[in-house]
Design a protein around this motif. Sequence first.
Motif, short mmCIF file in Angstrom:
data_model
loop_
_atom_site.label_atom_id
_atom_site.label_comp_id
_atom_site.label_asym_id
_atom_site.label_seq_id
_atom_site.Cartn_x
_atom_site.Cartn_y
_atom_site.Cartn_z
N ARG A 36 0.83 -1.20 0.00
CA ARG A 36 0.00 0.00 0.00
C ARG A 36 0.87 1.26 0.00
O ARG A 36 0.57 2.24 -0.69
CB ARG A 36 -0.91 -0.03 1.23
N ARG A 37 1.94 1.22 0.78
CA ARG A 37 2.85 2.37 0.83
C ARG A 37 3.51 2.61 -0.52
O ARG A 37 3.63 3.76 -0.98
CB ARG A 37 3.94 2.12 1.90
N GLN A 38 3.94 1.55 -1.20
CA GLN A 38 4.58 1.69 -2.51
C GLN A 38 3.61 2.23 -3.55
O GLN A 38 3.99 3.05 -4.39
CB GLN A 38 5.16 0.35 -2.96
N ARG A 39 2.36 1.78 -3.49
CA ARG A 39 1.36 2.31 -4.44
C ARG A 39 1.10 3.79 -4.19
O ARG A 39 0.95 4.58 -5.12
CB ARG A 39 0.05 1.52 -4.33
N TYR A 40 1.08 4.17 -2.91
CA TYR A 40 0.86 5.58 -2.58
C TYR A 40 2.03 6.44 -3.08
O TYR A 40 1.81 7.51 -3.66
CB TYR A 40 0.71 5.72 -1.06
N GLU A 41 3.26 5.96 -2.87
CA GLU A 41 4.43 6.73 -3.31
C GLU A 41 4.47 6.84 -4.83
O GLU A 41 4.82 7.89 -5.37
CB GLU A 41 5.70 6.06 -2.80
N ALA A 42 4.09 5.77 -5.54
CA ALA A 42 4.05 5.82 -7.00
C ALA A 42 3.00 6.82 -7.48
O ALA A 42 3.21 7.57 -8.44
CB ALA A 42 3.76 4.43 -7.57
N GLN A 43 1.86 6.84 -6.79
CA GLN A 43 0.81 7.80 -7.14
C GLN A 43 1.27 9.23 -6.90
O GLN A 43 1.00 10.12 -7.73
CB GLN A 43 -0.44 7.50 -6.30
N GLN A 44 1.99 9.46 -5.83
CA GLN A 44 2.50 10.80 -5.53
C GLN A 44 3.53 11.25 -6.56
O GLN A 44 3.55 12.41 -6.96
CB GLN A 44 3.12 10.84 -4.13
N ARG A 45 4.37 10.30 -7.00
CA ARG A 45 5.35 10.64 -8.03
C ARG A 45 4.67 11.01 -9.34
O ARG A 45 5.06 11.98 -10.00
CB ARG A 45 6.32 9.47 -8.25
N ARG A 46 3.64 10.25 -9.72
CA ARG A 46 2.90 10.58 -10.95
C ARG A 46 2.23 11.94 -10.82
O ARG A 46 2.25 12.74 -11.77
CB ARG A 46 1.85 9.50 -11.24
N ARG A 47 1.67 12.21 -9.66
CA ARG A 47 1.00 13.49 -9.44
C ARG A 47 2.01 14.64 -9.52
O ARG A 47 1.73 15.68 -10.14
CB ARG A 47 0.33 13.48 -8.07
N SER A 48 3.18 14.45 -8.93
CA SER A 48 4.21 15.49 -8.98
C SER A 48 4.68 15.74 -10.41
O SER A 48 4.89 16.89 -10.82
CB SER A 48 5.41 15.08 -8.11
N LEU A 49 4.84 14.67 -11.18
CA LEU A 49 5.27 14.82 -12.58
C LEU A 49 4.23 15.57 -13.40
O LEU A 49 4.56 16.41 -14.23
CB LEU A 49 5.54 13.44 -13.20
N ILE A 50 2.95 15.27 -13.16
CA ILE A 50 1.88 15.96 -13.90
C ILE A 50 1.86 17.44 -13.56
O ILE A 50 1.77 18.31 -14.44
CB ILE A 50 0.51 15.29 -13.59
N ILE A 51 1.96 17.75 -12.26
CA ILE A 51 1.95 19.16 -11.84
C ILE A 51 3.17 19.89 -12.41
O ILE A 51 3.05 21.01 -12.93
CB ILE A 51 1.93 19.25 -10.30
#
Length: 277
Positions: free
Chosen positions: A11-26
Amino acid sequence: MAKSQAAGLTRRQRYEAQQRRRSLIIAGTSTALVIAVIVIFVPMTPGWEKVQRSFFNGGVLAETFPKLLDAFLVNVMIFAWSAPAIAILGLLIALARDAKSPALFPLRIFGAGFTDVFRGVPVILTVYLIGFGIPGLGLPRPWNSPYIWGSLALVLTYSAYVAEIFRSGIDSVHQSQRAAALSLGLSERQVMRDVVLPQAVRNVVPSQMNMLIALQKDVSLLSFIGPVEIFRQAGVFKSLTANFTPYVGAAIIFLVVTIPATRYADHLMAKQRRDRS
């Protein structure tokens, strides 16, 4: 395949991957917006056409760029013989400041005075004082060459900074390693040569890379005392064409050289942080 890999993540790894994708989009969106504002609104300013003719003239750039590259070889030549001299002198000054023997106390005083003087005087002022002062003694050729004395000014100035970086690297080696080496029967000289210096040099490589990048740019300061390197050549073309585009061409050449070197220095610093963590 992607779903099966995602299913194997915590769950932690999925959350971190989601945050990285969000940061890249922003980051991508904000960058695109800034570029769009520059591309759309800058040409709408009243003086854009005049600035474009004076600084971004394609014809002038195409005409002068090859000769700017030739002049840049002078920068590379001065850099090539100055950088090794700076590294050697900087290391010697650092070793002088680290000398522990009471008999070598004058060397410590000299090292401290050297770094204080050449870090305290601006580079351009050192270039002027040495570049005009020593040839003023009436030395015969080639000893009155501005290439020699301008290079010496850079070597003296940058050696002071490099010496402090080396000294910080020497101080970063834990005292227990010195003590352990001495307990094995090594002399002070052997400890410094075989134990301390290899670690110190490795620790300061990223910082020294940044000094090399700064040196490459500061070679242009020698243009004020005579050498026709890229900055001076751009000034000649500016006078001949009544246009500032040659300076933009010179800036492009510097960027092509320094940006990869800067990124490599950042890579070394990041690698060093990972190794320490």
